[in-house]
Design an enzyme around this catalytic site. Structure first.
Site, PDB file in Angstrom:
ATOM      1  CB  CYS A 155     -15.602  -4.133   3.503  1.00  0.00           C
ATOM      2  SG  CYS A 155     -15.324  -3.587   2.015  1.00  0.00           S
ATOM      3  CB  CYS A 214      -9.148  -5.774  -1.061  1.00  0.00           C
ATOM      4  SG  CYS A 214     -10.367  -4.482  -1.594  1.00  0.00           S
ATOM      5  CB  CYS A 238      -8.748  -5.972   3.179  1.00  0.00           C
ATOM      6  SG  CYS A 238      -9.474  -4.692   4.638  1.00  0.00           S
ATOM      7  CB  CYS A 251      -6.654   9.809   7.634  1.00  0.00           C
ATOM      8  SG  CYS A 251      -7.290   8.540   6.384  1.00  0.00           S
ATOM      9  CB  CYS A 299      -7.110  12.630   5.376  1.00  0.00           C
ATOM     10  SG  CYS A 299      -6.902  11.403   3.944  1.00  0.00           S
ATOM     11  CB  CYS A 336      -4.060  10.548   0.089  1.00  0.00           C
ATOM     12  SG  CYS A 336      -2.949   9.400   0.787  1.00  0.00           S
ATOM     13  NE  ARG A 371       0.247  11.271   3.599  1.00  0.00           N
ATOM     14  CZ  ARG A 371       0.490  12.539   4.312  1.00  0.00           C
ATOM     15  NH1 ARG A 371       1.155  12.666   5.401  1.00  0.00           N
ATOM     16  NH2 ARG A 371       0.145  13.516   3.704  1.00  0.00           N
TER      17      ARG A 371
HETATM   18  N1  SAM Z   1     -12.615   0.837   1.875  1.00  0.00           N
HETATM   19  C1  SAM Z   1     -11.747   1.844   1.351  1.00  0.00           C
HETATM   20  C2  SAM Z   1     -10.767   1.551   0.271  1.00  0.00           C
HETATM   21  O1  SAM Z   1     -10.348   0.328   0.109  1.00  0.00           O
HETATM   22  O2  SAM Z   1     -10.451   2.317  -0.261  1.00  0.00           O
HETATM   23  C3  SAM Z   1     -10.908   2.461   2.482  1.00  0.00           C
HETATM   24  C4  SAM Z   1     -10.334   1.702   3.553  1.00  0.00           C
HETATM   25  S1  SAM Z   1      -8.850   0.758   3.132  1.00  0.00           S
HETATM   26  C5  SAM Z   1      -8.628  -0.317   4.554  1.00  0.00           C
HETATM   27  C6  SAM Z   1      -7.583   1.653   2.909  1.00  0.00           C
HETATM   28  C7  SAM Z   1      -6.193   0.952   2.558  1.00  0.00           C
HETATM   29  O3  SAM Z   1      -5.529   0.255   3.721  1.00  0.00           O
HETATM   30  C8  SAM Z   1      -6.369  -0.072   1.261  1.00  0.00           C
HETATM   31  O4  SAM Z   1      -6.441   0.438   0.006  1.00  0.00           O
HETATM   32  C9  SAM Z   1      -4.852  -0.697   1.410  1.00  0.00           C
HETATM   33  O5  SAM Z   1      -4.029   0.162   0.565  1.00  0.00           O
HETATM   34  C10 SAM Z   1      -4.560  -0.355   2.962  1.00  0.00           C
HETATM   35  N2  SAM Z   1      -4.446  -1.815   3.790  1.00  0.00           N
HETATM   36  C11 SAM Z   1      -5.537  -2.710   3.839  1.00  0.00           C
HETATM   37  N3  SAM Z   1      -5.235  -3.749   4.458  1.00  0.00           N
HETATM   38  C12 SAM Z   1      -3.887  -3.883   4.388  1.00  0.00           C
HETATM   39  C13 SAM Z   1      -2.913  -4.640   5.154  1.00  0.00           C
HETATM   40  N4  SAM Z   1      -3.259  -5.768   5.655  1.00  0.00           N
HETATM   41  N5  SAM Z   1      -1.581  -4.385   4.843  1.00  0.00           N
HETATM   42  C14 SAM Z   1      -1.286  -3.214   4.358  1.00  0.00           C
HETATM   43  N6  SAM Z   1      -2.357  -2.098   3.861  1.00  0.00           N
HETATM   44  C15 SAM Z   1      -3.342  -2.475   3.941  1.00  0.00           C
HETATM   45  C1  DTB Z   2      -2.855   3.710   3.812  1.00  0.00           C
HETATM   46  O1  DTB Z   2      -2.143   3.644   2.386  1.00  0.00           O
HETATM   47  N1  DTB Z   2      -2.596   2.961   4.557  1.00  0.00           N
HETATM   48  C2  DTB Z   2      -3.444   3.320   5.797  1.00  0.00           C
HETATM   49  C3  DTB Z   2      -4.095   4.573   5.218  1.00  0.00           C
HETATM   50  N2  DTB Z   2      -3.674   4.613   3.772  1.00  0.00           N
HETATM   51  C4  DTB Z   2      -5.566   4.365   5.432  1.00  0.00           C
HETATM   52  C5  DTB Z   2      -4.133   1.973   6.226  1.00  0.00           C
HETATM   53  C6  DTB Z   2      -3.166   0.983   6.330  1.00  0.00           C
HETATM   54  C7  DTB Z   2      -4.113  -0.223   6.849  1.00  0.00           C
HETATM   55  C8  DTB Z   2      -3.254  -1.387   7.326  1.00  0.00           C
HETATM   56  C9  DTB Z   2      -4.226  -2.520   7.833  1.00  0.00           C
HETATM   57  C10 DTB Z   2      -5.104  -2.269   8.908  1.00  0.00           C
HETATM   58  O2  DTB Z   2      -4.671  -1.647   9.922  1.00  0.00           O
HETATM   59  O3  DTB Z   2      -6.381  -2.516   8.659  1.00  0.00           O
HETATM   60 FE1  SF4 Z   3     -13.363  -3.068   1.691  1.00  0.00          FE
HETATM   61 FE2  SF4 Z   3     -10.670  -3.580   2.786  1.00  0.00          FE
HETATM   62 FE3  SF4 Z   3     -11.319  -3.544   0.229  1.00  0.00          FE
HETATM   63 FE4  SF4 Z   3     -11.427  -1.391   1.604  1.00  0.00          FE
HETATM   64  S1  SF4 Z   3      -9.443  -2.502   1.340  1.00  0.00           S
HETATM   65  S2  SF4 Z   3     -12.693  -1.950   0.068  1.00  0.00           S
HETATM   66  S3  SF4 Z   3     -12.141  -1.945   3.612  1.00  0.00           S
HETATM   67  S4  SF4 Z   3     -12.200  -5.233   1.528  1.00  0.00           S
END
Ligand code: SAM
Ligand code: DTB
Ligand code: SF4
Length: 330
Positions: free
Chosen positions: A54, A58, A61, A98, A130, A190, A262
């Site tokens: 990506c 973030c 992430c 989802c 979702c 959501c 959730r």
């Molecule tokens: N790329 C899209 C976005 O950012 O909206 C969708 C996928 S993103 C992985 C979805 C959500 O996962 C993020 O908004 C964040 O809240 C959650 N997330 C990602 N990495 C995480 C982590 N290490 N711990 C907890 N939540 C995480």
């Molecule tokens: C949300 O708030 N938590 C979920 C779902 N929406 C998409 C994702 C959590 C991702 C945690 C990190 C991972 O497994 O990559």
């Molecule tokens: Fe990309 Fe992860 Fe940020 Fe979603 S949360 S926009 S997958 S870097």
């Protein structure tokens, strides 16, 4: 009976958030029982349909291309595989499925057309479908709606003030704008966030205040505890305590009485007693399955045992929605 409000003040939210924790749980549990069946907990399943690589930054992430993590990059999964996984999720008792993609935003290309097919397929299985695909235009939201999308996940993640400490490649307004586009297309919203990013209590309060004062409350509010992943800038963040999760969940429940709250990422480090406190505080959904998107999740058998021990009942799909609108095609 508590009423639904969209005009909370920061002072009110701060006062709720800072209530002595056992009183806070009691108040949230009371609001929860006024508006919902407190025995019911929805079981949802996540699937990463496009993983890693990506362009966003973030800092929590593992899927951001710029961080060296163990996540294996994977292009969009074939639709048949996704539908097979959705069927398995349904058979295992999930009522919402989802699909997540590590995209900054949706582009109008063949991959999006394939996601639209996945949405159609999952919807026809009778699951609440979702997606979480990054930013959306109004037109893209409408296309997803037409394909049968039930809900769209797009988290605010933290407060507006703290946002630029965590993400620099987009703004809070970009986030709010997508939420507006989702609403306009009449898709269920959501949106929630993460705690443990190094934010202050004011930031947690600020994020809940923004969510609760949207023109309409999100139907679904995920509360995540950071899962620190090696290679990301937040890899060394200390673990959040269960009381911090409970405070977030309880405050969300009081501010947004009808939303599904959730208990999302972070469950893997909580025992059953800690999770029970979260359900008491008003959480009424979990993600089940061995993985969230890329990180581990509690064992399915242990979750089943937890449901039995705590006398929880899995919530059916589409509860509260106009059933005829989302009737399964087959
Ligand atoms: N790329 C899209 C976005 O950012 O909206 C969708 C996928 S993103 C992985 C979805 C959500 O996962 C993020 O908004 C964040 O809240 C959650 N997330 C990602 N990495 C995480 C982590 N290490 N711990 C907890 N939540 C995480
Ligand atoms: C949300 O708030 N938590 C979920 C779902 N929406 C998409 C994702 C959590 C991702 C945690 C990190 C991972 O497994 O990559
Ligand atoms: Fe990309 Fe992860 Fe940020 Fe979603 S949360 S926009 S997958 S870097």
């Amino acid at each position: 009976m508590s009423i639904i409000r969209n005009n909370w003040t920061r002072e009110e939210v701060t006062e709720i958030f800072n209530t002595p924790v056992l009183d806070l749980i009691y108040q949230a549990a009371t609001v929860h029982r006024e508006h919902n069946d407190a025995q019911e907990v929805q079981v949802c399943t996540l699937l990463s349909v496009k993983t890693g690589g990506c362009p966003e930054d973030c800092s929590y992430c593992p899927q951001a291309a710029r961080y060296q993590t163990d996540v294996e990059v994977h292009k969009l999964l074939p639709t048949t595989e996704v539908l097979q996984r959705a069927l398995e999720a349904k058979e295992a008792g999930s009522t919402r499925f989802c699909m997540g993609a590590a995209w900054r935003e949706v582009r109008d290309n063949r991959d999006f057309d394939r996601v639209l097919d996945m949405v159609k397929g999952v919807n026809s299985l009778g699951l609440e479908v979702c997606c979480t695909l990054g930013m959306l235009t109004e037109e893209q939201a409408q296309k997803l709606k037409d394909a049968g999308l039930y809900a769209y996940n797009h988290n605010l993640d933290t407060s507006e003030d703290h946002y630029e400490e965590i993400i620099s490649t987009r703004t809070y307004d970009d986030r709010l704008n997508t939420l507006e586009n989702v609403r306009k297309a009449d898709i269920s919203v959501c949106s929630g966030g993460i705690i443990g990013l190094g934010e202050k209590e004011e930031d947690r309060i600020g994020m809940l205040l923004t969510l609760a004062n949207l023109p309409e409350h999100p139907e679904s509010v995920p509360v995540n505890a950071l899962v620190p992943v090696e290679g990301t800038p937040l890899e060394e963040q200390p673990r959040v305590s269960v009381w911090e999760m409970v405070r977030m969940i309880a405050t969300a429940r009081i501010l947004m009485p009808k939303a599904m709250v959730r208990l999302s990422a972070g469950r893997v480090r909580m025992n059953m007693e800690e999770q029970a406190l979260c359900f008491m505080a008003g959480a009424n959904s979990i993600f089940a399955g061995d993985k969230l998107l890329t990180t581990p999740n509690p064992d399915v058998v242990e979750d089943k045992e937890m449901f039995q021990t705590l006398n929880l009942k899995p919530r059916e799909a589409f509860k509260g929605a106009a059933a005829e609108k989302y009737e399964a095609i087959s």
